[in-house]
Every structure is written in structure tokens, then in C-alpha cells.
Scaffold this motif. Structure first.
Motif, PDB file in Angstrom:
ATOM      1  N   ALA A   1      27.411  39.180 -53.999  1.00 52.78           N
ATOM      2  CA  ALA A   1      28.575  39.356 -54.113  1.00 52.78           C
ATOM      3  C   ALA A   1      29.477  38.039 -53.673  1.00 52.78           C
ATOM      4  O   ALA A   1      29.521  37.596 -53.042  1.00 52.78           O
ATOM      5  CB  ALA A   1      29.205  40.595 -53.630  1.00 52.78           C
ATOM      6  N   GLY A   2      30.293  37.622 -54.832  1.00 51.37           N
ATOM      7  CA  GLY A   2      31.438  36.533 -54.528  1.00 51.37           C
ATOM      8  C   GLY A   2      30.607  35.017 -54.520  1.00 51.37           C
ATOM      9  O   GLY A   2      31.312  34.349 -54.209  1.00 51.37           O
ATOM     10  N   ALA A   3      29.414  35.002 -54.875  1.00 54.19           N
ATOM     11  CA  ALA A   3      28.815  33.696 -54.807  1.00 54.19           C
ATOM     12  C   ALA A   3      27.903  33.524 -56.170  1.00 54.19           C
ATOM     13  O   ALA A   3      27.507  34.602 -56.840  1.00 54.19           O
ATOM     14  CB  ALA A   3      27.914  33.557 -53.792  1.00 54.19           C
ATOM     15  N   PRO A   4      27.770  32.153 -56.669  1.00 50.16           N
ATOM     16  CA  PRO A   4      27.129  32.180 -57.989  1.00 50.16           C
ATOM     17  C   PRO A   4      25.553  31.927 -57.641  1.00 50.16           C
ATOM     18  O   PRO A   4      24.849  30.897 -57.808  1.00 50.16           O
ATOM     19  CB  PRO A   4      27.673  30.665 -58.297  1.00 50.16           C
TER      20      PRO A   4
ATOM     21  N   THR B   1      24.162  45.161 -61.217  1.00 48.39           N
ATOM     22  CA  THR B   1      24.118  44.291 -59.928  1.00 48.39           C
ATOM     23  C   THR B   1      22.746  43.384 -59.661  1.00 48.39           C
ATOM     24  O   THR B   1      22.544  42.531 -58.857  1.00 48.39           O
ATOM     25  CB  THR B   1      24.653  44.760 -58.691  1.00 48.39           C
TER      26      THR B   1
ATOM     27  N   GLU C   1      33.696  43.257 -59.640  1.00 46.94           N
ATOM     28  CA  GLU C   1      33.464  42.224 -60.682  1.00 46.94           C
ATOM     29  C   GLU C   1      32.668  41.140 -60.208  1.00 46.94           C
ATOM     30  O   GLU C   1      31.890  40.595 -60.878  1.00 46.94           O
ATOM     31  CB  GLU C   1      34.778  41.851 -61.222  1.00 46.94           C
ATOM     32  N   ASN C   2      32.822  40.763 -58.981  1.00 50.24           N
ATOM     33  CA  ASN C   2      32.301  39.647 -58.100  1.00 50.24           C
ATOM     34  C   ASN C   2      30.854  39.937 -57.919  1.00 50.24           C
ATOM     35  O   ASN C   2      30.032  39.061 -57.305  1.00 50.24           O
ATOM     36  CB  ASN C   2      32.901  38.970 -57.300  1.00 50.24           C
ATOM     37  N   ALA C   3      30.313  41.032 -58.219  1.00 52.06           N
ATOM     38  CA  ALA C   3      29.089  41.691 -57.846  1.00 52.06           C
ATOM     39  C   ALA C   3      28.184  41.832 -58.979  1.00 52.06           C
ATOM     40  O   ALA C   3      26.849  42.102 -58.738  1.00 52.06           O
ATOM     41  CB  ALA C   3      29.343  43.084 -56.941  1.00 52.06           C
TER      42      ALA C   3
ATOM     43  N   ARG D   1      22.630  40.249 -57.460  1.00 51.84           N
ATOM     44  CA  ARG D   1      23.581  39.464 -57.381  1.00 51.84           C
ATOM     45  C   ARG D   1      24.197  39.319 -55.863  1.00 51.84           C
ATOM     46  O   ARG D   1      24.411  40.429 -55.189  1.00 51.84           O
ATOM     47  CB  ARG D   1      24.647  39.855 -58.240  1.00 51.84           C
TER      48      ARG D   1
END
Length: 233
Positions: free
Chosen positions: A176-179, A157, A33-35, A174
Motif C-alpha cells: 500500500a502506498g508504494a509502487p 489487492t 486506492e493506494n492498495a 500490493r
């Protein structure tokens, strides 16, 4: 000896099949999800997002098409004369000071699921401010494009943005894990951009290799105000 050889072959074969099975499972798993890039994109009509990044050592090659010259090619025309083509001067390894990217949700409907428009500003050392705009189609599912005979992967992604008529484009992946997203360009076609006050003309920026990326972080709407001013010119 033959029994031992058969055991070794069976063992190696089993390991190989296990590796294949693991690879198939790995590549069939949905991305974390964070990717996913979706949460970083504008979600509805009237919405936009701003992404920006500053760089100290990032460089690209810059073609100046306002100063291109006609040069002969190796191909000959029917009258025996060589075909001519425009060749621009290239400023190699030119520092890119910053990129500012605005993505705007668009309500147009077509074979994509929805689409974003993009505006991009680049601050280039020795050249000045460069501007480009285009579109980024979003695909929720894999799609086969009959016109180009290629399969378009879903925009889970990453997101591809481009300018029609050979203006080039860029990929957003994206982080991953960062805006944040990593922006990359195809070294063959790069991206066509226009110069502003003091620069003028048409440029094309290209990386030396496909491994060159620029990380952009989510930024405030105020950071994209200059892009809106450029778009209104």
C-alpha cells in the motif's frame, strides 16, 4: 446483586455486538486506492511491466530434481513390494540474491476477466540463474469455480500466478502506498524453475514458512531484457 449481574451481562453483550458490527463494516469496506494492485499491472494488448528486487539475507530451500533418487514409501503394491518415489536433495536456507519479474498482458478470453503471462528470473547463490514462466488470471469480481468447488476472490489487492501441472506458483500483494508488491510462495509446493548455463536441470524453490516474502519494486523495461532472452530460447 442479580440486577448488577444483569447489567454487567447486558454491557458485555453490547460491547461484543459493537465489535462484531465494527468488524463487519471494516471487512465490507473497499480497499484504499493506494492498495489496489491493478494500477501496477499492464493495462492493454502489447503492454508489460517489470518488477525487480535484490536481497541480502533472504533464503529459500532449493530442491534439485536433476539429482533425485528413488526411495521406498510406506505403501505396498499388490505384489507386496513398496511403491517408490523420487526424492530430490534439498539445499536448505539457500540465499536468494534477486528476483526479476515480467508481467505481460494477454488477450486470451476465458472465465477470468483478463489474464497476464509471467516470466521470472531468480539469482540463487551456489545454483545460478533459474527461470520460470506461467500465467496470472485476473478476476474483477468474486467467482465460484465448480471444477474445484471453491470461491475465487477478486484480484483487487493481490494476484496469484502459477504454472499448470503442479508447477506451483506465487502470490503478489500490493504494498500500500508504494509502487511495489510483496511476493510469497506456498511452503508446500513452492515454484518449479529450470536452470541455465552451468546449472541445468529442474529445481523447485520453497520457503521454510509462509511468512517469508520478497518485495519487488517497479523497474525499467531494460531490467527485464534478460527475461525476454530466456523466453526466446
Amino acid at each position: 446483586m442479580r440486577a448488577i449481574a444483569f447489567r454487567i451481562i447486558a454491557f458485555v453483550g453490547g460491547v461484543a455486538l459493537s465489535c462484531v458490527a465494527l468488524a463487519l463494516v471494516y471487512f465490507s469496506l473497499p480497499p484504499a486506492e493506494n492498495a489496489l494492485i491493478g494500477p501496477l499491472l499492464p493495462q492493454g494488448e502489447g503492454h508489460s511491466v517489470c518488477l525487480a528486487g535484490s536481497f541480502a539475507r533472504q533464503v529459500m530451500n532449493v530442491e534439485d530434481w536433476s539429482r533425485s533418487k528413488m526411495e521406498p514409501t510406506k505403501n505396498l503394491s499388490p505384489d507386496g513390494q513398496p511403491y517408490m518415489r523420487p526424492v530430490p536433495p534439498v539445499m536448505k536456507d539457500t540465499p536468494i540474491r534477486s528476483f526479476t519479474l515480467q508481467l505481460i498482458y494477454d488477450t486470451r478470453e476465458a472465465d477470468y476477466d483478463w489474464i497476464h503471462n509471467f516470466r521470472l528470473l531468480a539469482e540463487v547463490e551456489g545454483v545460478g540463474t533459474l527461470y520460470a514462466s506461467g500465467e496470472c488470471p485476473w478476476y474483477a469480481r468474486k467467482k465460484y469455480d465448480r471444477d474445484t468447488d471453491r470461491t475465487i476472490r477478486p484480484s483487487t489487492t493481490s494476484l496469484f500466478c502459477y504454472i499448470d501441472c503442479d508447477g506451483g506458483g506465487f502470490e503478489l500483494d500490493r504494498v500500500a502506498g508504494a509502487p511495489a508488491v510483496a511476493m510469497s510462495f506456498d511452503p508446500r509446493i513452492g515454484l518449479k524453475m529450470k536452470g541455465g548455463c552451468g546449472g541445468g536441470g529442474i529445481y523447485r524453490i520453497k520457503p521454510a514458512t509462509s511468512e517469508i516474502t520478497f518485495q519487488l519494486q517497479t523497474a525499467s523495461a531494460e531490467a527485464c531484457k534478460p527475461l525476454e532472452e530466456w523466453a526466446s530460447r
